[in-house]
Design a protein around this motif. Structure first.
Motif, PDB file in Angstrom:
ATOM      1  N   LEU A  54       0.835  -1.188   0.000  1.00  0.00           N
ATOM      2  CA  LEU A  54       0.000   0.000   0.000  1.00  0.00           C
ATOM      3  C   LEU A  54       0.877   1.248   0.000  1.00  0.00           C
ATOM      4  O   LEU A  54       2.106   1.144   0.074  1.00  0.00           O
ATOM      5  N   PRO A  55       0.292   2.441  -0.112  1.00  0.00           N
ATOM      6  CA  PRO A  55       1.121   3.644  -0.187  1.00  0.00           C
ATOM      7  C   PRO A  55       2.142   3.795   0.922  1.00  0.00           C
ATOM      8  O   PRO A  55       3.255   4.278   0.673  1.00  0.00           O
ATOM      9  N   GLU A  56       1.805   3.375   2.118  1.00  0.00           N
ATOM     10  CA  GLU A  56       2.798   3.477   3.205  1.00  0.00           C
ATOM     11  C   GLU A  56       3.989   2.546   2.973  1.00  0.00           C
ATOM     12  O   GLU A  56       5.124   2.848   3.375  1.00  0.00           O
ATOM     13  N   LYS A  69       5.273  11.729  -8.463  1.00  0.00           N
ATOM     14  CA  LYS A  69       3.996  11.215  -8.937  1.00  0.00           C
ATOM     15  C   LYS A  69       4.192   9.764  -9.359  1.00  0.00           C
ATOM     16  O   LYS A  69       5.317   9.354  -9.659  1.00  0.00           O
ATOM     17  N   THR A  70       3.094   9.003  -9.390  1.00  0.00           N
ATOM     18  CA  THR A  70       3.196   7.607  -9.814  1.00  0.00           C
ATOM     19  C   THR A  70       2.038   7.230 -10.738  1.00  0.00           C
ATOM     20  O   THR A  70       0.941   7.795 -10.665  1.00  0.00           O
ATOM     21  N   ALA A  93      -6.325   6.837  -3.759  1.00  0.00           N
ATOM     22  CA  ALA A  93      -5.682   8.083  -4.165  1.00  0.00           C
ATOM     23  C   ALA A  93      -6.272   9.279  -3.428  1.00  0.00           C
ATOM     24  O   ALA A  93      -5.542  10.190  -3.014  1.00  0.00           O
ATOM     25  N   ALA A  94      -7.580   9.275  -3.236  1.00  0.00           N
ATOM     26  CA  ALA A  94      -8.223  10.381  -2.522  1.00  0.00           C
ATOM     27  C   ALA A  94      -7.777  10.431  -1.065  1.00  0.00           C
ATOM     28  O   ALA A  94      -7.624  11.514  -0.482  1.00  0.00           O
ATOM     29  N   ARG A  98      -1.714   8.737  -3.415  1.00  0.00           N
ATOM     30  CA  ARG A  98      -1.104   7.740  -4.282  1.00  0.00           C
ATOM     31  C   ARG A  98      -2.150   6.708  -4.665  1.00  0.00           C
ATOM     32  O   ARG A  98      -2.927   6.283  -3.814  1.00  0.00           O
ATOM     33  N   PRO A  99      -2.199   6.299  -5.936  1.00  0.00           N
ATOM     34  CA  PRO A  99      -1.376   6.726  -7.062  1.00  0.00           C
ATOM     35  C   PRO A  99      -1.877   8.045  -7.631  1.00  0.00           C
ATOM     36  O   PRO A  99      -2.951   8.526  -7.267  1.00  0.00           O
TER      37      PRO A  99
END
Length: 308
Positions: A54-56, A69-70, A93-94, A98-99
């Motif tokens: 996940l983003p973390e 950015k990704t 993302a919200a 990310r992404p």
């Protein structure tokens, strides 16, 4: 095999990661990571990927060399409802930032492809589609006109719908099938085709690399094709500059600095390298170019192709 995440990657200019993945195995369906096994996976044993990413987790892996950015590329969500992956990623993302944008999945020769593409297109951060066409597992088995391949008329009818939605197409195919990709790009000049993983140059023999370079050159002759420099790991080996810098430079020489972009393929490529190792290797490969071309390779090309 590993080094620290940021080793050798300090002082990198702001860059875009044009190919990464997230998954939450606790709540979402990814058969290849849950109850199925991919035979002959190109990096060998991939059991280390059977965990949430996940983003973390990306933030941890990119400490000291984080992309600004990704681009999230579909991660083999269960194929019955591919728009559900886009909906989940939009929420992610919200919540996290990310992404930045999404490349979703649609089976282009499936009967509901128009409905699926419309569902994806309703997402503001959707940019394109990846569908892995039927390809040959070995160079000697490559044939034209196979059902489900880029030559298949039913598959091509689905591909033709991408232009209606302003979507690009991410292609993952071995280099011995890139003659089909060249014909596809030629026949659909209004659709941006983006080749994944540097055309998969897994065979690093002299003959293998010669074949890969010839196939890449044929594809590069089509102006609506770009390439993501990624996925260069070799099974059973750590990612090294000695192995990969020459390949990166060949790809850029063939396509030009205006049509190549950096991508990590994380976390899949965590099987062969830390994020910092991949970043440092790309930086070493492109050091031969002037600063404005380096900026294009790191950032500006991905921003243009994925409308960031």
């Amino acid at each position: 095999m590993r080094d620290t995440p940021a080793a050798g990657a300090a002082s990198v200019e702001p860059f875009i990661d044009a190919h990464q993945h997230f998954w939450n195995l606790a709540i979402n369906p990814y058969p290849w990571l849950q109850d199925e096994t991919v035979p002959n996976f190109r990096y060998g044993d991939y059991s280390a990927l059977r965990r949430n990413y996940l983003p973390e987790d990306l933030a941890r892996d990119t400490a000291g060399c984080a992309p600004v950015k990704t681009v999230h590329v579909e991660a083999e969500w269960a194929r019955a409802n591919p728009v559900d992956e886009t909906a989940w990623l939009t929420q992610l993302a919200a919540q996290t930032g990310r992404p930045t944008v999404i490349v979703g999945h649609a089976q282009l020769d499936r009967g509901d492809v128009e409905e699926v593409l419309a569902g994806h297109a309703a997402c503001a951060i959707m940019r394109g589609i990846r569908n892995k066409p039927v390809t040959a597992a070995r160079r000697e088995d490559a044939r034209r006109g196979v059902p489900g391949s880029m030559d298949d008329e039913r598959w091509r009818r689905g591909y033709a719908l991408l232009a209606r939605h302003g979507m690009s197409f991410d292609l993952q195919a071995p280099w011995w099938n890139l003659d089909q990709a060249a014909a596809l790009a030629r026949d659909f000049p209004d659709t941006q085709l983006i080749l994944n993983h540097t055309g998969l140059p897994a065979d690093r023999s002299e003959a293998g690399l010669a074949g890969w370079r010839a196939a890449m050159a044929e594809l590069a002759a089509q102006p609506n094709v770009a390439v993501k420099v990624s996925g260069l790991g070799l099974p059973g080996k750590p990612w090294t500059q000695a192995d990969n810098v020459p390949v990166i430079r060949d790809a850029i020489a063939i396509f030009g600095t205006e049509r190549c972009m950096f991508a990590s393929n994380y976390p899949v490529d965590s099987l062969v390298a830390s994020y910092g190792t991949i970043v440092a290797g790309f930086r070493a490969a492109i050091a031969i170019y002037p600063p404005e071309q380096q900026r294009a390779l790191w950032h500006d090309n991905a921003a243009r192709f994925y409308r960031l």
